[in-house]
Design an enzyme around this catalytic site. Structure first.
Site, PDB file in Angstrom:
ATOM      1  N   CYS A 122       0.813  -1.218  -0.064  1.00 47.76           N
ATOM      2  CA  CYS A 122       0.044  -0.069   0.104  1.00 47.76           C
ATOM      3  C   CYS A 122       0.745   1.292   0.054  1.00 47.76           C
ATOM      4  O   CYS A 122       0.212   2.399  -0.473  1.00 47.76           O
ATOM      5  CB  CYS A 122      -0.959   0.013   1.299  1.00 47.76           C
ATOM      6  SG  CYS A 122      -2.269  -1.451   1.311  1.00 47.76           S
ATOM      7  N   HIS A 255      -3.111   7.133   2.466  1.00 45.55           N
ATOM      8  CA  HIS A 255      -3.551   5.825   1.737  1.00 45.55           C
ATOM      9  C   HIS A 255      -4.957   5.503   2.511  1.00 45.55           C
ATOM     10  O   HIS A 255      -5.238   5.814   3.622  1.00 45.55           O
ATOM     11  CB  HIS A 255      -2.653   4.982   2.317  1.00 45.55           C
ATOM     12  CG  HIS A 255      -3.346   3.634   2.198  1.00 45.55           C
ATOM     13  ND1 HIS A 255      -3.626   2.997   0.940  1.00 45.55           N
ATOM     14  CD2 HIS A 255      -3.122   2.270   2.919  1.00 45.55           C
ATOM     15  CE1 HIS A 255      -3.889   1.823   0.964  1.00 45.55           C
ATOM     16  NE2 HIS A 255      -3.928   1.380   2.027  1.00 45.55           N
ATOM     17  N   ASN A 285     -10.013   0.001   0.094  1.00 50.42           N
ATOM     18  CA  ASN A 285      -8.825  -0.038  -0.035  1.00 50.42           C
ATOM     19  C   ASN A 285      -8.101  -0.617  -1.343  1.00 50.42           C
ATOM     20  O   ASN A 285      -8.468  -1.864  -1.389  1.00 50.42           O
ATOM     21  CB  ASN A 285      -8.188  -0.864   1.202  1.00 50.42           C
ATOM     22  CG  ASN A 285      -6.545  -0.921   1.484  1.00 50.42           C
ATOM     23  OD1 ASN A 285      -5.819  -0.339   0.385  1.00 50.42           O
ATOM     24  ND2 ASN A 285      -5.908  -1.134   2.644  1.00 50.42           N
TER      25      ASN A 285
END
EC number: 2.3.1.180
Length: 328
Positions: A122, A255, A285
């Protein structure tokens, strides 16, 4: 005069299939797994996500995002002299050939530019931007295409409601170029492999057979605790490097993993939530794609304006984390 790397184009792409919490809950109920829109939203802030169709690969999503970024940058694909693609879900097993090379071919780039994948989960987009910034400032490259692209739906265990409801597919891209105008003001990257087991795919391949699990595994509480801590620290690091105060940040793009982590980061920085770009509610996500997806949305809806300071930060498996402070 100082040489900067500057973001001159952004682009993004989401698969057409949008899956709401209600739809996902119904699918899980058929497997005897209970969840609900209320349960998912209360723990993550996610209401929907997008899933790619079975024939669609990370490179397909990446190409669409890249084309839009190139269009905004007013550059031809063959003007690019380096492609850096961040992904944890490459087109090919083992990551070779690299998905960046596949994207180069699909974009019709014939100038033999360098192309490489970056694996920092990520944090991948932040890592890629930092690498591109160094290459541009060194004079080695002029126009760099950075992409975050993921099909995380392929590595989810849909019998584990604690993870399968959180992730989605998508791609985001930016074009960075050498400029005398301020652009990337500071970057900082970190990793701590001692936390590798709290967010990982524990399986491995031997003799063409998967040993162990090939699905994503996450210790949610451990990730939450570590993420809030390191994101605050790395944000302050890049601000110190740039000689800026948090109050000078116009937009925070963290993020997009969990709304509570995001809000906690903004609070620690003393930034009002109105200054934070949020897409996790509609995208879930999307790992390395989440920051460039959010950046492109805020660029195209007019929130982010020329000259404004944008703080982007990510944290992911590895354990990796980093931040980029850029003037748009």
């Amino acid at each position: 005069m100082n040489l900067y790397s500057k973001i001159i184009g952004t682009g993004s792409h989401l698969p057409p299939r949008r899956v709401t919490n209600e739809e996902l809950a119904k699918q899980l109920a058929e497997k005897g797994i209970e969840t609900s829109d209320e349960w998912i939203v209360s723990r993550s802030g996610i209401s929907a996500r997008h899933y790619a169709e079975p024939h669609v690969q990370s490179s397909d999503l990446a190409v669409e995002a890249a084309r839009r970024a190139l269009e905004m940058a007013a550059l031809d694909a063959n003007d690019i002299d380096l492609i850096i693609l961040a992904t944890s879900t490459p087109d090919h097993f083992g990551g070779f050939p690299s998905t960046a090379c596949v994207v180069q071919r699909k974009l019709g780039i014939t100038n033999e530019c360098a192309a490489v994948d970056v694996q920092a989960v990520c944090s991948g987009f932040v890592y890629a931007v930092s690498v591109a910034d160094s290459f541009i400032k060194s004079g080695a490259h002029k126009n760099v295409l950075i992409i975050g692209a993921e099909v995380f739906s392929r590595i989810l265990n849909f019998e584990d409601r604690t993870t399968c409801v959180l992730f989605g597919d998508g791609a985001g891209a930016v074009v960075m170029t050498a400029s005398r105008e301020p652009g990337v003001l500071a970057t900082k990257l970190h990793a701590d492999g001692s936390h590798a087991d709290i967010l990982c795919i524990p399986g491995r391949v031997s003799g063409g057979v998967v040993e162990g699990s090939a699905f994503l595994h996450m210790d949610g509480q451990a990730v939450f605790k570590l993420a809030v801590s390191v994101l605050d620290k790395v944000a302050n690091e890049v601000l110190r490097i740039a000689g800026m105060a948090a109050s000078e940040v116009n937009w925070l793009i963290p993020h997009q993993a969990n709304i509570r982590i995001m809000q906690g980061t903004a609070k620690k920085l003393g930034l009002p939530l109105e200054k934070m770009v949020v897409t996790v509610d509609q995208h879930g996500n999307t790992s390395a794609a989440s920051i460039p997806l959010a950046l492109d949305k805020a660029m195209r809806d007019g929130r982010i304006k020329p000259g404004q300071n944008v703080l982007m930060e990510g944290v992911g498996g590895g354990f990796t984390w980093g931040a980029v402070l850029a003037q748009m």
